[in-house]
Scaffold this motif. Structure first.
Motif, PDB file in Angstrom:
ATOM      1  N   GLU A   1     -34.388  -3.353   8.887  1.00 50.05           N
ATOM      2  CA  GLU A   1     -34.657  -2.325   9.523  1.00 50.05           C
ATOM      3  C   GLU A   1     -34.941  -1.378   8.791  1.00 50.05           C
ATOM      4  N   LEU A  12     -34.931   5.099   1.509  1.00 48.15           N
ATOM      5  CA  LEU A  12     -34.545   4.870   2.861  1.00 48.15           C
ATOM      6  C   LEU A  12     -33.393   3.955   2.475  1.00 48.15           C
ATOM      7  N   GLU A  30     -36.928   9.672  11.038  1.00 51.96           N
ATOM      8  CA  GLU A  30     -35.366   8.908  10.371  1.00 51.96           C
ATOM      9  C   GLU A  30     -35.438   8.334  12.203  1.00 51.96           C
ATOM     10  N   SER A  86     -36.520   5.059  13.464  1.00 56.15           N
ATOM     11  CA  SER A  86     -35.471   3.442  13.122  1.00 56.15           C
ATOM     12  C   SER A  86     -34.320   3.593  14.059  1.00 56.15           C
ATOM     13  N   THR A 109     -38.381  -0.107   8.681  1.00 53.52           N
ATOM     14  CA  THR A 109     -39.201   1.802   8.766  1.00 53.52           C
ATOM     15  C   THR A 109     -40.092   1.785   7.520  1.00 53.52           C
ATOM     16  N   TYR A 114     -43.605   3.890   7.641  1.00 53.08           N
ATOM     17  CA  TYR A 114     -44.439   5.597   7.153  1.00 53.08           C
ATOM     18  C   TYR A 114     -45.404   4.568   6.418  1.00 53.08           C
TER      19      TYR A 114
END
Length: 770
Positions: free
Chosen positions: A46, A256, A182, A185, A50, A54
């Motif tokens: 994950e 992250l 955020e 995700s 993510t 980005y």
């Protein structure tokens, strides 16, 4: 650490519980590892997804801002305003475009470094960083720190037709933008932009970040993969994605992070369920194992108790209740216990009885004596034992001892007699006093007055007795049988029929024996020293020689008699080391005397035990040859008798090497003219027992005169010991004696005293001796 259990039941229970517990732990470990690994994989995927999202958002936003900036940079009016430095027109155009693009700031940066901005204010340092990045052509979009806050900056060149500057749009990287990321995700991760500073990484240009170590590891690896790190909130997985930055010294990264505790939260209920199942399983296993082991260990416990009873000498037998292995073990134990009782009875009888005569032995006598509060142990020894034994043989001697033991037992009213040694038996008697015990022992010795009839012969035997008290006054001898044995030796030495152990006469042989080990160490200290007794030459009217005498001042015992420690040294084999020390010390002291102007012959006593030691003779001759010393070795005539051939050969070696030989204490023993004529001696010393009574006994005078004449006839000089009176000295002078030695001349002196004595005039010695 090894854990020991006293009960087999406990051991079995703990063993099975431990095995089950280990199995459960392995299962739990496998489940935990699998779940943790799955959770880590999920979080890692994950975070990676993510991060990729980005990157696309960053690229898309950079392209959008770059397009807006390019539109403005290509506008002819704007370019003319920039070229003519029409700042109001430029600022107005920047405000309009900023409003349309909905960015936080827009600015125009000239090639000369001049900045016109709208929405943001750039300080000189920030403007320089931006100018260096754009002017170098290395970057046109990236992170720019303005007033301590990170911004995404995108530029477009302004050409008129040459490069006159750059249009730059900036968008602040704040928490709201990170929250939007955020929300994209599937897991509630945390996103932030970290910027580098001299004191570490900072979160959105705020306080120092707790993820600095993880960021450094990701950047060092160069693979942009998530890593696990430890944070104040616990373990977390972190992905650090580098972002382009206008300042090479202040790089930026997108981070992250996701705490692993949140990833494991859904599995807590399953872990608690597994723990409960394991606890219940252990409890059931413990109860079942305890009940099973109790049935198995009960007969084993009974066997163990029976073994302890058997060990304590009690009768032990267990009931056979089954036909299985434990039942057969119980039957075997019962058979073994019976065999042990029979064997123990035989061994006990053998241990406490003499095999030749069947009489009890010394061990039995010691045990019985230890149980006697008041009483005496009498030890009877067969006189002339070796002679009798050699005459009748060993077997007949055992029969003789057995017969005498039977007579003694009958004479003592049935008291048991024990054979203590080959020719000695002992018994315990009760008497009211020492005198009564001695009288009883003498009476019992009379049982040997009647000859003993053996197979084919009648043997006469005589007994002597030694007596030891069972309690009190052991005189340093713990065993009462030993005290009785010493009393037997004392009775024979005193030509008595019976004697009570005399502690005073026995002395302290153990303490005396320890003196030798102390003496070897004392040789290296000032405790042991040499004293020298002058020898007065009657013809030269001067002191021409001295006799070296060893002295020992013990730190606890004080002065130790030479007769004691020299005798002990001879008996323990240390006499050689002692004599070698005396020879070396005498040679050294003779050299000191010579340096002081006194030339004397040094006489050293040599033990008779060394006259058969060729290696000692080698040492002595080498020491004399190396030093050139003038020595005379004093020996006793009786020392030659033990090993005459070797002793006479060594004496010949001394004589041939120029070492004087003196026969000491002549007349004190059984003097043999046969050996006297064979000894190559230079001097004969008359024992002081004859000289000290010279002025009172005509017989002593006759013996001394005949000895002087004998020595002269054999070519030897004569020395008289024990000269203590002027009369004795005058008589010796008249008899033709050569040398006098005794307290009248001088007592033994240390080296300093001897030098002072020799420094006096010769007439002084004559006056003392006259």
């Amino acid at each position: 650490m090894t854990i020991k259990f006293k009960n087999l039941r406990t051991r079995l229970t703990v063993l099975y519980m431990g095995m089950f517990g280990v199995a459960l732990m392995l299962v739990a470990l496998a489940v935990s590892t699998a779940i943790t690994g799955s959770a880590r994989t999920l979080v890692r995927d994950e975070l990676s997804a993510t991060g990729n999202v980005y990157q696309q958002i960053w690229a898309s936003q950079s392209a959008q801002l770059r397009q807006g900036a390019a539109v403005l940079a290509q506008d002819y009016g704007f370019r003319e305003a920039v070229a003519t430095n029409d700042e109001p027109t430029v600022r107005s155009a920047l405000d309009n475009l900023r409003a349309r693009q909905k960015v936080d700031g827009a600015l125009i940066l000239g090639v000369d470094g001049y900045v016109t901005s709208a929405g943001v204010d750039l300080d000189t340092a920030t403007a320089d960083v931006l100018w260096k990045g754009l002017n170098g052509g290395d970057i046109d979009a990236g992170v720019l720190s303005i007033n301590g806050q990170p911004y995404q900056a995108v530029s477009a060149p302004v050409m008129a037709p040459v490069l006159i500057g750059w249009v730059v749009f900036v968008e602040r990287l704040d928490q709201s933008q990170m929250r939007n990321l955020e929300e994209l995700s599937a897991i509630p991760l945390s996103a932030s932009v970290q910027t580098s500073a001299p004191d570490g990484w900072h979160d959105m240009a705020g306080p120092a970040s707790a993820l600095g170590g993880a960021i450094d590891r990701v950047l060092a690896a160069g693979n942009e993969k998530p890593v696990t790190t430890r944070t104040p909130q616990g373990e977390a997985m972190v992905l650090a994605h580098p972002l382009p930055s206008f300042d090479d010294h202040a790089p930026a990264v997108l981070t992250l992070s996701y705490p692993m505790a949140k990833a494991m939260k859904p599995f807590e209920a399953m872990f608690w369920a597994l723990g409960a199942i394991a606890f219940i399983g252990l409890a059931i296993l413990m109860a079942g194992t305890w009940m099973l082991s109790r049935g198995l260990t009960r007969p084993i416990t009974e066997l163990d108790e029976a073994v302890h009873r058997l060990q304590n000498g009690e009768h032990a037998e267990v009931a056979v209740t089954s036909a299985d292995e434990i039942g057969r073990l119980a039957a075997s134990f019962n058979a073994m216990a019976g065999d042990i009782r029979d064997r123990e009875a035989r061994l006990t009888h053998m241990a406490l009885h003499d095999q030749e005569t069947g009489l009890p032995n010394r061990l039995w006598l010691e045990r019985e004596a230890s149980r006697t509060a008041e009483g005496y142990v009498i030890l009877f020894g067969v006189d002339r034992f070796e002679i009798v034994r050699n005459a009748i043989g060993f077997d007949s001697m055992a029969q003789l001892v057995g017969a005498l033991g039977s007579r003694l037992s009958a004479a003592a009213g049935g008291s048991r007699v024990a054979r203590v040694a080959a020719g000695a038996v002992g018994m315990i008697v009760h008497a009211d006093s020492d005198a009564e015990a001695i009288e009883l022992a003498i009476e019992l010795c009379a049982v040997a007055d009647t000859p003993v009839k053996l197979i084919g012969a009648t043997v006469d035997a005589a007994l002597s007795a030694g007596i030891g008290r069972a309690r009190g006054g052991n005189g340093g001898v713990d065993s009462v049988v030993d005290r009785a044995g010493i009393g037997l030796d004392q009775a024979r030495a005193g030509h008595k029929k019976a004697a009570l152990f005399d502690a005073a006469a026995y002395g302290d042989p153990v303490g005396n024996l320890s003196l030798i080990s102390e003496l070897m160490g004392a040789l290296e200290t000032a405790q042991v020293w040499m004293a020298y007794q002058p020898k007065y030459d009657l013809r030269a009217d001067a002191i021409k020689g001295v006799e070296a005498l060893m002295r020992w001042n013990h730190p606890r015992r004080g002065f130790v008699s030479p007769d004691l420690f020299i005798t002990m040294a001879e008996e323990t084999g240390q006499i050689r080391a002692l004599t070698e020390w005396a020879v070396r010390q005498s040679i050294a002291d003779q050299k000191t005397l010579a340096e002081a102007g006194h030339v004397v012959t040094m006489s050293v006593n040599i033990s008779g035990r060394l006259l058969s030691d060729e290696s000692f003779a080698d040492f002595a001759l080498e020491a004399v040859a190396a030093s050139g010393a003038d020595l005379c070795f004093e020996i006793t005539e009786t020392a030659v008798i033990d090993n005459p051939e070797v002793a006479l050969g060594i004496i010949d070696r001394f004589s041939a090497a120029g070492v004087g030989v003196s026969i000491d204490d002549y007349g004190s023993g059984l003097s043999s003219l046969a050996y006297l004529k064979r000894i190559k001696a230079d001097e004969l010393k008359i024992d002081k027992a004859f000289v000290m009574g010279l002025d009172e006994s005509a017989k002593d005078a006759l013996l001394v005169k005949s000895t002087i004449d004998l020595a002269h006839s054999l070519g030897m000089t004569i020395t008289a010991e024990g000269v203590e009176t002027p009369t004795a000295l005058a008589l010796l002078r008249g008899m033709g004696c050569d040398t006098a030695q005794g307290y009248l001349i001088a007592r033994p002196l240390n080296l300093t005293g001897l030098i002072e004595r020799l420094a006096g005039p010769a007439v002084e010695a004559k006056t003392q001796a006259a």
